[in-house]
Write a protein that holds these residues in place. Structure first.
Motif, PDB file in Angstrom:
ATOM      1  N   LYS A  39     -28.709 -22.433 -14.612  1.00 20.53           N
ATOM      2  CA  LYS A  39     -28.099 -21.757 -15.749  1.00 20.53           C
ATOM      3  C   LYS A  39     -27.017 -20.793 -15.282  1.00 20.53           C
ATOM      4  CE  LYS A  39     -29.314 -18.918 -19.652  1.00 20.53           C
ATOM      5  NZ  LYS A  39     -30.237 -17.856 -20.016  1.00 20.53           N
ATOM      6  N   LEU A  40     -27.377 -20.024 -14.250  1.00 18.39           N
ATOM      7  CA  LEU A  40     -26.449 -19.049 -13.695  1.00 18.39           C
ATOM      8  C   LEU A  40     -25.233 -19.740 -13.090  1.00 18.39           C
ATOM      9  CD1 LEU A  40     -26.625 -16.069 -13.693  1.00 18.39           C
ATOM     10  CD2 LEU A  40     -27.695 -16.141 -11.450  1.00 18.39           C
ATOM     11  N   ARG A  41     -25.491 -20.910 -12.510  1.00 15.57           N
ATOM     12  CA  ARG A  41     -24.406 -21.647 -11.871  1.00 15.57           C
ATOM     13  C   ARG A  41     -23.355 -22.042 -12.911  1.00 15.57           C
ATOM     14  NH1 ARG A  41     -26.634 -26.569  -9.118  1.00 15.57           N
ATOM     15  NH2 ARG A  41     -28.172 -25.043  -8.470  1.00 15.57           N
ATOM     16  N   ASN A  42     -23.841 -22.540 -14.053  1.00 14.90           N
ATOM     17  CA  ASN A  42     -22.908 -22.919 -15.124  1.00 14.90           C
ATOM     18  C   ASN A  42     -22.102 -21.722 -15.580  1.00 14.90           C
ATOM     19  OD1 ASN A  42     -23.711 -25.530 -15.096  1.00 14.90           O
ATOM     20  ND2 ASN A  42     -25.210 -25.289 -16.754  1.00 14.90           N
ATOM     21  N   GLN A  43     -22.792 -20.575 -15.704  1.00 17.02           N
ATOM     22  CA  GLN A  43     -22.149 -19.366 -16.170  1.00 17.02           C
ATOM     23  C   GLN A  43     -21.089 -18.899 -15.167  1.00 17.02           C
ATOM     24  OE1 GLN A  43     -25.264 -16.608 -17.076  1.00 17.02           O
ATOM     25  NE2 GLN A  43     -23.800 -14.920 -17.122  1.00 17.02           N
ATOM     26  N   MET A  44     -21.463 -18.896 -13.875  1.00 17.99           N
ATOM     27  CA  MET A  44     -20.538 -18.430 -12.843  1.00 17.99           C
ATOM     28  C   MET A  44     -19.342 -19.373 -12.710  1.00 17.99           C
ATOM     29  SD  MET A  44     -21.254 -15.541 -11.473  1.00 17.99           S
ATOM     30  CE  MET A  44     -20.375 -15.488  -9.919  1.00 17.99           C
ATOM     31  N   ARG A  45     -19.586 -20.656 -12.978  1.00 16.23           N
ATOM     32  CA  ARG A  45     -18.506 -21.631 -12.895  1.00 16.23           C
ATOM     33  C   ARG A  45     -17.433 -21.273 -13.908  1.00 16.23           C
ATOM     34  NH1 ARG A  45     -21.358 -26.815 -13.429  1.00 16.23           N
ATOM     35  NH2 ARG A  45     -20.598 -26.769 -15.558  1.00 16.23           N
ATOM     36  N   ALA A  46     -17.885 -20.977 -15.105  1.00 19.70           N
ATOM     37  CA  ALA A  46     -16.939 -20.587 -16.153  1.00 19.70           C
ATOM     38  C   ALA A  46     -16.228 -19.296 -15.772  1.00 19.70           C
ATOM     39  CB  ALA A  46     -17.668 -20.413 -17.477  1.00 19.70           C
ATOM     40  N   GLU A  47     -16.978 -18.374 -15.137  1.00 15.80           N
ATOM     41  CA  GLU A  47     -16.355 -17.116 -14.745  1.00 15.80           C
ATOM     42  C   GLU A  47     -15.317 -17.316 -13.662  1.00 15.80           C
ATOM     43  OE1 GLU A  47     -18.560 -13.603 -14.065  1.00 15.80           O
ATOM     44  OE2 GLU A  47     -19.964 -14.074 -15.659  1.00 15.80           O
ATOM     45  N   LEU A  48     -15.601 -18.267 -12.765  1.00 13.04           N
ATOM     46  CA  LEU A  48     -14.625 -18.546 -11.710  1.00 13.04           C
ATOM     47  C   LEU A  48     -13.317 -19.047 -12.304  1.00 13.04           C
ATOM     48  CD1 LEU A  48     -16.604 -20.211  -8.781  1.00 13.04           C
ATOM     49  CD2 LEU A  48     -15.319 -18.089  -8.738  1.00 13.04           C
ATOM     50  N   ILE A  49     -13.418 -19.864 -13.350  1.00 11.79           N
ATOM     51  CA  ILE A  49     -12.214 -20.377 -13.986  1.00 11.79           C
ATOM     52  C   ILE A  49     -11.424 -19.216 -14.583  1.00 11.79           C
ATOM     53  CG2 ILE A  49     -11.334 -21.847 -15.849  1.00 11.79           C
ATOM     54  CD1 ILE A  49     -13.793 -23.657 -15.353  1.00 11.79           C
ATOM     55  N   ARG A  50     -12.142 -18.285 -15.228  1.00 15.64           N
ATOM     56  CA  ARG A  50     -11.476 -17.114 -15.806  1.00 15.64           C
ATOM     57  C   ARG A  50     -10.890 -16.230 -14.703  1.00 15.64           C
ATOM     58  NH1 ARG A  50     -16.046 -15.047 -18.786  1.00 15.64           N
ATOM     59  NH2 ARG A  50     -16.608 -17.134 -19.452  1.00 15.64           N
ATOM     60  N   LEU A  51     -11.662 -16.020 -13.667  1.00 15.32           N
ATOM     61  CA  LEU A  51     -11.232 -15.174 -12.552  1.00 15.32           C
ATOM     62  C   LEU A  51      -9.940 -15.699 -11.938  1.00 15.32           C
ATOM     63  CD1 LEU A  51     -12.102 -12.912 -10.483  1.00 15.32           C
ATOM     64  CD2 LEU A  51     -12.966 -14.774  -9.089  1.00 15.32           C
ATOM     65  N   ARG A  52      -9.906 -17.000 -11.812  1.00 15.79           N
ATOM     66  CA  ARG A  52      -8.758 -17.629 -11.181  1.00 15.79           C
ATOM     67  C   ARG A  52      -7.481 -17.307 -11.943  1.00 15.79           C
ATOM     68  NH1 ARG A  52      -6.587 -23.529 -11.290  1.00 15.79           N
ATOM     69  NH2 ARG A  52      -4.776 -23.066  -9.990  1.00 15.79           N
ATOM     70  N   LYS A  53      -7.597 -17.277 -13.259  1.00 16.96           N
ATOM     71  CA  LYS A  53      -6.417 -16.954 -14.062  1.00 16.96           C
ATOM     72  C   LYS A  53      -5.977 -15.519 -13.810  1.00 16.96           C
ATOM     73  CE  LYS A  53      -7.084 -20.233 -17.782  1.00 16.96           C
ATOM     74  NZ  LYS A  53      -8.214 -20.454 -18.694  1.00 16.96           N
ATOM     75  N   LYS A  54      -6.950 -14.658 -13.572  1.00 20.46           N
ATOM     76  CA  LYS A  54      -6.623 -13.247 -13.378  1.00 20.46           C
ATOM     77  C   LYS A  54      -6.021 -12.983 -12.009  1.00 20.46           C
ATOM     78  CE  LYS A  54     -10.139 -11.346 -16.407  1.00 20.46           C
ATOM     79  NZ  LYS A  54     -11.541 -10.976 -16.341  1.00 20.46           N
ATOM     80  N   ILE A  55      -6.569 -13.548 -10.968  1.00 16.95           N
ATOM     81  CA  ILE A  55      -6.099 -13.142  -9.647  1.00 16.95           C
ATOM     82  C   ILE A  55      -5.072 -14.092  -9.047  1.00 16.95           C
ATOM     83  CG2 ILE A  55      -8.171 -11.815  -9.139  1.00 16.95           C
ATOM     84  CD1 ILE A  55      -8.962 -14.038  -7.235  1.00 16.95           C
ATOM     85  N   ASN A  56      -4.972 -15.281  -9.597  1.00 15.37           N
ATOM     86  CA  ASN A  56      -3.829 -16.112  -9.285  1.00 15.37           C
ATOM     87  C   ASN A  56      -3.470 -16.201  -7.804  1.00 15.37           C
ATOM     88  OD1 ASN A  56      -2.070 -17.886 -10.196  1.00 15.37           O
ATOM     89  ND2 ASN A  56      -0.724 -16.428 -11.259  1.00 15.37           N
ATOM     90  N   THR A  57      -4.336 -16.814  -7.034  1.00 19.74           N
ATOM     91  CA  THR A  57      -4.023 -17.002  -5.626  1.00 19.74           C
ATOM     92  C   THR A  57      -4.434 -18.423  -5.248  1.00 19.74           C
ATOM     93  OG1 THR A  57      -4.495 -16.166  -3.425  1.00 19.74           O
ATOM     94  CG2 THR A  57      -6.255 -15.977  -5.014  1.00 19.74           C
ATOM     95  N   THR A  58      -4.209 -18.807  -4.020  1.00 15.55           N
ATOM     96  CA  THR A  58      -4.601 -20.150  -3.592  1.00 15.55           C
ATOM     97  C   THR A  58      -6.104 -20.185  -3.344  1.00 15.55           C
ATOM     98  OG1 THR A  58      -2.478 -20.253  -2.495  1.00 15.55           O
ATOM     99  CG2 THR A  58      -4.054 -21.976  -1.960  1.00 15.55           C
ATOM    100  N   PHE A  59      -6.766 -21.164  -3.913  1.00 19.64           N
ATOM    101  CA  PHE A  59      -8.208 -21.303  -3.735  1.00 19.64           C
ATOM    102  C   PHE A  59      -8.520 -22.584  -2.976  1.00 19.64           C
ATOM    103  CE2 PHE A  59     -10.755 -18.296  -6.242  1.00 19.64           C
ATOM    104  CZ  PHE A  59      -9.772 -17.643  -6.962  1.00 19.64           C
ATOM    105  N   ILE A  60      -9.367 -22.474  -1.983  1.00 19.16           N
ATOM    106  CA  ILE A  60      -9.918 -23.675  -1.360  1.00 19.16           C
ATOM    107  C   ILE A  60     -11.428 -23.535  -1.445  1.00 19.16           C
ATOM    108  CG2 ILE A  60      -9.979 -25.134   0.680  1.00 19.16           C
ATOM    109  CD1 ILE A  60      -7.356 -23.794   1.527  1.00 19.16           C
TER     110      ILE A  60
END
Lengths: 303, 395
Positions: free
Chosen positions: B192-213
């Protein structure tokens, strides 16, 4: 009604069972309790009693002495030097041993091909008994034919001289504690998860900060353990004084509370004096241990 | 803000001296299929990719496929045996991790257990001659983004798994790195937490805008997070593409089976060319290949031969008519919206996914285990793979 009866018998059954387990536990503990009573508690109580009594040379209590034994011991002119030597050994031995073992463990931390070789080398002092080590160091420290004077080109008297006798004893006691303490430090360091060290690498933490801000705090429980045990061991040091210094003319330069107790108890059969000395050493050690627990509360991080 | 390029990257782990030979059957341990040379085990080879600035690339594959090794080589935690690694056009093979301007989030968080959340995040900043106020501002900003402001004074051990992972991410983003490396960051969390964090990562990515690997073994994470996915197996890249490309046009049977859940069904079939047009002989049923695939297969020089036919579980459909292939229903899994039927067809286990309700929202109750059903599929849902190499014949 029947239900109540059933419950009652159930409860007594349970109770009976509990009594049974308790008996079993006590039976299993009996050997160690007997051992402790005979060899630990009785001698301790007897020492306390002796220190307040008039004891003859056969060790038989002849009467109550009040604080006479204490007054006599603390009034002797060799008491203060013995106390000073004891404290010096503890004050020098503990920090130096900690420094050496932590440094060696940090050096040996990374697993390399030759790791087993120097891990064994660093832990070798463990395999030597105190008395054997004393004999070996006695010959190495020998002013005339000793290896140490020869190798370093020194002309020191070591245990034959008032100035150097204590240093010789300190070198020996430090060497003795390195092996086991190194092993403890090394296993504590290796227990730190690799990823934490990798995190410091990625975070750009320099090795100096990594050691002092991450590794040492994380092994602080082990450091604390080593500190406590070393403190007690250092305060109780007596074997080198008896084995190396025994007949030396400089013997008085290294007398500790413990070696003084040995001399008074076994050579002079002055049991009152011996009892007061052991109790003094005990109280001193207890005090330092309590102090180190204060340090523990502030500086030790348990996971 | 950095592009990352890997050119011909190779990693060989030298054989460990004195290691006892394990008496396991080779397929039991991960990485057992890795190539072994005189110099050791080849964990990664022929790794080529140009990662654009601000791109989110996911390395995905089964355990032992070399994805973590690749990430650790980019981080500088693992030496690169051969090949070149460029960050922002600069060759960084020999550079220490700290000089690569990267941040990394580890699977087990790797937080400093003796420090508070605040100190964990501020620790890496303190050496960089930044003022106390600036450090404080950065830490609070990151804590705010991640919603961990109220835990700043706590030690990691008093936090839950999800909170710890947030702190680990916070520790990475305060440094404002050129690239963020994440090694299975969600694997230690519950579903459950994994699904939640996955969504947060997508949001986070928009905020910090850097290269992710990002490294994961979970294909759902790969599909949902990545701009591009790199599918790996046995040290080799199998395919690089957008999630849609990898799903629609898997380059080989492995990728087809790995991406998509439930897994694609594979059947033995025969490819026949008749009058310049391919069709698939599936258990005596002739199914024509769609024109587009037909054209590509011609261009690829494909000949009539036995092949592997791949069909996704949701492209199989139940039919009433007994003109179609018949299968035995083993297990019926009711998933709510869908029903997963585990079928036995010609001694093979296959999965069919169908709607649990009909158009009128009535439950279809005709899926009984131990019954026989007929199934069919559309020609455009077929994936055709070479029986030996596993290559997709139609791309």
């Amino acid at each position: 009604m029947r239900g109540v009866v059933a419950m009652k018998t159930g409860a007594t059954l349970k109770h009976r069972q509990r009594v049974k387990t308790r008996k079993k536990v006590f039976l299993l503990l009996l050997p160690i309790l007997l051992f402790a009573a005979v060899f630990i508690y009785y001698p301790f109580v007897r020492t306390v009693v002796n220190s307040f009594s008039l004891v003859n040379a056969k060790g038989i209590i002849k009467g109550f002495a009040g604080l006479d034994n204490y007054a006599y011991t603390y009034g002797r002119k060799d008491f203060l030097p013995a106390l000073r030597h004891t404290l010096t050994i503890a004050a020098v031995n503990v920090p130096i041993t900690l420094f050496i073992t932590i440094s060696l463990a940090l050096l040996a931390n990374k697993k390399r091909r030759l790791s087993p070789v120097y891990e064994t080398m660093f832990t070798l002092p463990m395999s030597v008994s105190m008395s054997a080590a004393c004999m070996i160091f006695k010959s190495m420290f020998s002013p005339s034919v000793g290896f140490i004077n020869y190798f370093f080109g020194l002309k020191l008297g070591w245990y034959e001289s008032q100035e150097t006798a204590l240093s010789a004893v300190l070198i020996l006691t430090i060497w003795m504690s390195i092996g086991f303490d190194f092993l403890l430090m090394l296993s504590a360091l290796r227990a730190i998860p690799d990823q934490i060290i990798e995190a410091t690498r990625v975070d750009g933490i320099n090795p100096f900060r990594r050691i002092f801000k991450v590794q040492i705090p994380l092994i602080s429980p082990t450091i604390f353990y080593v500190l406590c045990t070393n403190l007690v061991l250092a305060m109780m040091t007596s074997a080198p004084m008896i084995i190396i210094m025994g007949v030396s003319s400089a013997a008085s330069a290294t007398t500790t509370l413990m070696s003084m107790m040995y001399q008074s108890g076994f050579s002079s059969s002055d049991y009152g004096l011996a009892a007061v000395l052991s109790i003094s050493a005990f109280l001193l050690t207890l005090g330092f241990t309590i102090l180190s627990f204060v340090f523990e509360r502030k500086k030790v991080h348990y996971q | 803000m950095a592009s990352v390029s890997l050119r011909n990257i190779k990693k060989i782990y030298p054989p460990v001296a004195g290691e006892k030979k394990k008496h396991l059957s080779p397929s039991d341990e991960p990485g057992a299929n890795l190539e072994k040379t005189d110099r050791g085990i080849v964990a990664v080879q022929n790794f080529n990719i140009e990662i654009k600035d601000k791109e989110f690339v996911v390395l995905v594959g089964p355990s032992g496929c070399g994805k973590s090794t690749t990430l650790r080589m980019i981080a500088g935690l693992e030496e690169i045996t051969e090949g070149e690694l460029y960050i922002d056009g600069k060759l960084v093979n020999e550079l220490d991790p700290k000089d690569r301007d990267i941040a990394m989030v580890f699977q087990n968080y790797a937080l400093y257990p003796h420090m508070t959340v605040y100190d964990n995040m501020a620790f890496a900043l303190r050496k960089r001659t930044s003022s106390k106020e600036e450090i404080d501002r950065k830490v609070r900003e990151a804590a705010d983004i991640l919603g961990i402001t109220e835990y700043l004074d706590r030690k990691p051990k008093s936090l839950s798994g999800g909170q710890r992972q947030r702190v680990a991410i916070g520790r990475a983003i305060v440094r404002n790195p050129k690239s963020m490396l994440m090694d299975e960051p969600l694997s230690n969390l519950d579903a459950k937490l994994r699904n939640q964090m996955r969504a947060e990562l997508i949001r986070l990515r928009k905020k910090i805008n850097t290269t992710f690997i990002y490294v994961t073994h979970d294909q759902t994470e790969a599909m949902t997070l990545g701009d591009r996915i790199v599918v790996m197996k046995d040290g080799f890249i199998q395919q690089i593409g957008t999630p849609q490309e990898v799903f629609d046009k898997p380059s080989n049977q492995f990728v087809a089976g790995f991406i998509g859940t439930p897994q694609m069904n594979f059947f033995h079939a025969v490819l026949i060319e008749e009058n310049g047009h391919f069709c698939v002989d599936f258990d005596g049923f002739k199914v024509p290949v769609v024109d587009e695939d037909n054209r590509r297969m011609k261009a690829n020089g494909v000949k009539s031969a036995p092949i592997i036919l791949g069909l996704r579980p949701d492209s199989l459909s139940l039919v009433e008519s007994d003109q179609y292939p018949i299968a035995h229903v083993g297990v019926v899994e009711m998933m709510g919206t869908n029903v997963h039927l585990h079928l036995e067809f010609k001694g093979k286990d296959i999965i069919l996914v169908t709607q649990a309700k009909d158009e009128n929202q009535h439950l279809k109750l005709d899926y009984e285990s131990d019954s026989m059903i007929h199934f069919s599929f559309l020609p455009q849902s077929m994936y055709l793979f070479d029986i030996e190499t596993g290559k997709n014949l139609a791309i």
